[in-house]
Design a protein around this motif. Structure first.
Motif, PDB file in Angstrom:
ATOM      1  N   GLY A  60     -17.093  -5.131  -4.055  1.00  0.00           N
ATOM      2  CA  GLY A  60     -16.106  -4.338  -3.615  1.00  0.00           C
ATOM      3  C   GLY A  60     -14.798  -4.922  -3.940  1.00  0.00           C
ATOM      4  N   HIS A  61     -14.841  -6.023  -4.535  1.00  0.00           N
ATOM      5  CA  HIS A  61     -13.249  -6.687  -4.964  1.00  0.00           C
ATOM      6  C   HIS A  61     -12.392  -5.871  -5.849  1.00  0.00           C
ATOM      7  N   GLY A  62     -11.074  -5.583  -5.643  1.00  0.00           N
ATOM      8  CA  GLY A  62     -10.540  -4.756  -6.461  1.00  0.00           C
ATOM      9  C   GLY A  62     -10.847  -3.208  -6.532  1.00  0.00           C
ATOM     10  N   ARG A  63     -11.598  -2.864  -5.689  1.00  0.00           N
ATOM     11  CA  ARG A  63     -11.843  -1.446  -5.583  1.00  0.00           C
ATOM     12  C   ARG A  63     -10.615  -0.721  -4.878  1.00  0.00           C
ATOM     13  N   ARG A  64     -10.638   0.667  -5.216  1.00  0.00           N
ATOM     14  CA  ARG A  64      -9.450   1.362  -4.668  1.00  0.00           C
ATOM     15  C   ARG A  64      -9.881   2.508  -3.807  1.00  0.00           C
ATOM     16  N   ARG A  65     -10.770   2.502  -3.304  1.00  0.00           N
ATOM     17  CA  ARG A  65     -11.549   3.289  -2.436  1.00  0.00           C
ATOM     18  C   ARG A  65     -10.659   3.734  -1.274  1.00  0.00           C
ATOM     19  N   GLY A  66     -10.313   4.893  -0.947  1.00  0.00           N
ATOM     20  CA  GLY A  66      -9.413   5.137   0.025  1.00  0.00           C
ATOM     21  C   GLY A  66      -7.960   5.119  -0.046  1.00  0.00           C
ATOM     22  N   LEU A  67      -7.631   4.537  -1.173  1.00  0.00           N
ATOM     23  CA  LEU A  67      -5.985   4.179  -1.321  1.00  0.00           C
ATOM     24  C   LEU A  67      -5.746   4.979  -2.740  1.00  0.00           C
ATOM     25  N   ASP A  68      -4.194   5.188  -2.647  1.00  0.00           N
ATOM     26  CA  ASP A  68      -3.677   5.951  -3.486  1.00  0.00           C
ATOM     27  C   ASP A  68      -3.126   5.016  -4.877  1.00  0.00           C
ATOM     28  N   ALA A  69      -2.736   5.529  -6.125  1.00  0.00           N
ATOM     29  CA  ALA A  69      -2.278   4.862  -7.264  1.00  0.00           C
ATOM     30  C   ALA A  69      -1.627   3.583  -7.079  1.00  0.00           C
ATOM     31  N   LEU A  70      -0.901   3.528  -5.680  1.00  0.00           N
ATOM     32  CA  LEU A  70       0.086   2.505  -5.587  1.00  0.00           C
ATOM     33  C   LEU A  70      -0.659   1.387  -4.625  1.00  0.00           C
ATOM     34  N   GLY A  71      -1.972   1.792  -4.270  1.00  0.00           N
ATOM     35  CA  GLY A  71      -2.474   0.664  -3.195  1.00  0.00           C
ATOM     36  C   GLY A  71      -2.204   1.127  -1.870  1.00  0.00           C
ATOM     37  N   TYR A  72      -1.856   2.377  -1.449  1.00  0.00           N
ATOM     38  CA  TYR A  72      -1.412   2.582   0.038  1.00  0.00           C
ATOM     39  C   TYR A  72      -2.700   3.497   0.370  1.00  0.00           C
ATOM     40  N   ILE A  73      -2.907   3.248   1.932  1.00  0.00           N
ATOM     41  CA  ILE A  73      -4.022   4.114   2.175  1.00  0.00           C
ATOM     42  C   ILE A  73      -3.655   5.319   2.552  1.00  0.00           C
ATOM     43  N   THR A  84     -14.239  -3.009  13.829  1.00  0.00           N
ATOM     44  CA  THR A  84     -13.478  -4.410  13.826  1.00  0.00           C
ATOM     45  C   THR A  84     -14.307  -5.336  12.970  1.00  0.00           C
ATOM     46  N   GLY A  85     -15.590  -5.443  12.585  1.00  0.00           N
ATOM     47  CA  GLY A  85     -16.246  -6.108  11.421  1.00  0.00           C
ATOM     48  C   GLY A  85     -15.633  -5.563  10.122  1.00  0.00           C
ATOM     49  N   PHE A  86     -15.482  -4.193   9.849  1.00  0.00           N
ATOM     50  CA  PHE A  86     -14.831  -3.715   8.474  1.00  0.00           C
ATOM     51  C   PHE A  86     -13.238  -4.150   8.392  1.00  0.00           C
ATOM     52  N   THR A  87     -12.501  -4.093   9.404  1.00  0.00           N
ATOM     53  CA  THR A  87     -11.186  -4.562   9.240  1.00  0.00           C
ATOM     54  C   THR A  87     -10.895  -5.992   9.080  1.00  0.00           C
ATOM     55  N   LEU A  88     -11.930  -6.683   9.719  1.00  0.00           N
ATOM     56  CA  LEU A  88     -11.928  -8.102   9.245  1.00  0.00           C
ATOM     57  C   LEU A  88     -12.059  -8.620   7.974  1.00  0.00           C
ATOM     58  N   VAL A  89     -12.664  -7.659   7.268  1.00  0.00           N
ATOM     59  CA  VAL A  89     -12.974  -7.862   5.721  1.00  0.00           C
ATOM     60  C   VAL A  89     -12.213  -7.134   4.866  1.00  0.00           C
ATOM     61  N   MET A  90     -11.317  -6.123   5.404  1.00  0.00           N
ATOM     62  CA  MET A  90     -10.620  -4.943   4.537  1.00  0.00           C
ATOM     63  C   MET A  90      -9.714  -5.528   3.589  1.00  0.00           C
ATOM     64  N   PRO A  91      -8.932  -6.647   3.930  1.00  0.00           N
ATOM     65  CA  PRO A  91      -7.897  -7.114   3.170  1.00  0.00           C
ATOM     66  C   PRO A  91      -8.639  -7.632   1.766  1.00  0.00           C
ATOM     67  N   ARG A  92      -9.952  -8.209   2.005  1.00  0.00           N
ATOM     68  CA  ARG A  92     -10.635  -8.907   0.866  1.00  0.00           C
ATOM     69  C   ARG A  92     -11.252  -7.597   0.094  1.00  0.00           C
ATOM     70  N   TRP A  93     -11.801  -6.583   0.734  1.00  0.00           N
ATOM     71  CA  TRP A  93     -12.467  -5.642   0.195  1.00  0.00           C
ATOM     72  C   TRP A  93     -11.520  -4.830  -0.599  1.00  0.00           C
ATOM     73  N   ASN A  94     -10.090  -4.684  -0.157  1.00  0.00           N
ATOM     74  CA  ASN A  94      -9.323  -3.969  -0.529  1.00  0.00           C
ATOM     75  C   ASN A  94      -9.373  -2.462  -0.832  1.00  0.00           C
ATOM     76  N   GLY A  95      -9.525  -1.606   0.349  1.00  0.00           N
ATOM     77  CA  GLY A  95      -9.784  -0.438   0.430  1.00  0.00           C
ATOM     78  C   GLY A  95      -9.919   0.227   1.939  1.00  0.00           C
ATOM     79  N   TRP A  96     -10.120   1.260   1.908  1.00  0.00           N
ATOM     80  CA  TRP A  96     -10.364   1.911   3.299  1.00  0.00           C
ATOM     81  C   TRP A  96     -11.481   2.902   3.257  1.00  0.00           C
ATOM     82  N   THR A  97     -12.392   2.963   4.342  1.00  0.00           N
ATOM     83  CA  THR A  97     -13.499   3.977   4.501  1.00  0.00           C
ATOM     84  C   THR A  97     -13.525   4.154   6.136  1.00  0.00           C
ATOM     85  N   SER A  98     -13.752   5.481   6.584  1.00  0.00           N
ATOM     86  CA  SER A  98     -14.352   5.494   7.899  1.00  0.00           C
ATOM     87  C   SER A  98     -15.580   5.774   8.259  1.00  0.00           C
TER      88      SER A  98
END
Length: 272
Positions: free
Chosen positions: A3-16, A195-209
């Motif tokens: 998952g590192h470097g993925r852009r899932r749930g983010l726009d082209a500039l890296g915003y959610i 909570t487990g997801f947001t713990l790793v969210m910055p490393r995973w670098n994306g967003w999902t619900s």
């Protein structure tokens, strides 16, 4: 790491990116949303500046007879007990009338609080990225763009240690039946997976619900806890009333998450 470097749930500039829209609402749920919109105007009128939908209905993933209707209202003043009572009556009416939904829940907040500095990276982010405008002004225009960074992780879920004592009280106070425990299992499972997801969210670098995606993302970084979060993701969608599950949440998974979260991201800014 997966998952590192993925852009899932983010726009082209890296915003959610905002995750829901009125267009994504499944046809079967549209009468419910239309009724909610009309009743919110009737009940709250000028007291309300904005109303939002969130959850599975505006994401287009709601399941008939299984999913609930989730609403957030921004009020001109801090919500009163009368406001909460009106919201509960509205929720109960919608739930009774529409078999498509399994419950309704309306969160109330003041517009001022939603736009406050203290809430910018918690309720503000929630409004901006996870809520779909239904009525009134869209407060997202007054809020920043958000990245899946450590500050967002800390301010959204960095209060797990404060929640655990309350959860224990709710478990102890629940009737000794599967029916009474099932909503607690659903709620706590979802909260712990997020909570487990947001713990790793910055490393995973994306967003999902999606709870299952959240659990998979977490498991890539904490394989020793992966099975627990996967199981919690399943129970978030299909809860049982097993008391052992609730005990494991407040005695094992919850305390571990709270310590690891504080170590990695720190603790959420205290609320008044």
């Amino acid at each position: 790491m997966a998952g590192h470097g993925r852009r899932r749930g983010l726009d082209a500039l890296g915003y959610i990116e905002p995750e829901g829209s009125l267009e994504q609402i499944p046809h079967v749920f549209r009468p419910v949303v239309a009724a909610a919109r009309d009743r919110l105007s009737d009940v709250f009128g000028a007291r309300m500046t904005s109303a939002y939908l969130y959850g599975s209905i505006p994401r287009g993933t709601a399941r008939v007879g299984r999913s609930d209707l989730d609403l957030l209202l921004a009020l001109r003043e801090e919500p009163t007990e009368a406001d909460h009572k009106d919201a509960r009556a509205l929720d109960e009416g919608l739930d009774k009338e529409f078999p498509q939904i399994d419950g309704a829940g309306t969160l109330l907040s003041s517009r001022e609080r939603l736009l406050s500095d203290l809430e910018t990276y918690d309720l503000g982010w929630f409004v901006s990225c996870l809520c779909t405008p239904l009525l009134g002004e869209d407060l997202a225009q007054f809020l920043p763009r958000y990245r899946p960074d450590s500050r967002l992780a800390r301010e959204t879920n960095g209060d797990i240690a404060l929640l655990l004592p309350r959860w224990r009280e709710r478990i102890d106070g629940a009737a000794d039946t599967d029916e009474a425990r099932r909503p607690l299992v659903r709620f706590m499972s979802r909260h712990l997976v997020r909570t487990g997801f947001t713990l790793v969210m910055p490393r995973w670098n994306g967003w999902t619900s999606d709870l299952k995606e959240m659990a998979e993302a977490f498991g890539a970084y904490y394989p020793e806890r992966a099975a627990q979060l996967r199981e919690a993701a399943v129970l978030g969608y299909e809860p049982t009333g097993d008391p052992a599950v609730l005990r494991s949440y407040v005695d094992d998974l919850g305390p571990w998450l709270s310590e690891e979260y504080a170590r990695v991201h720190g603790i959420k800014a205290p609320r008044p």
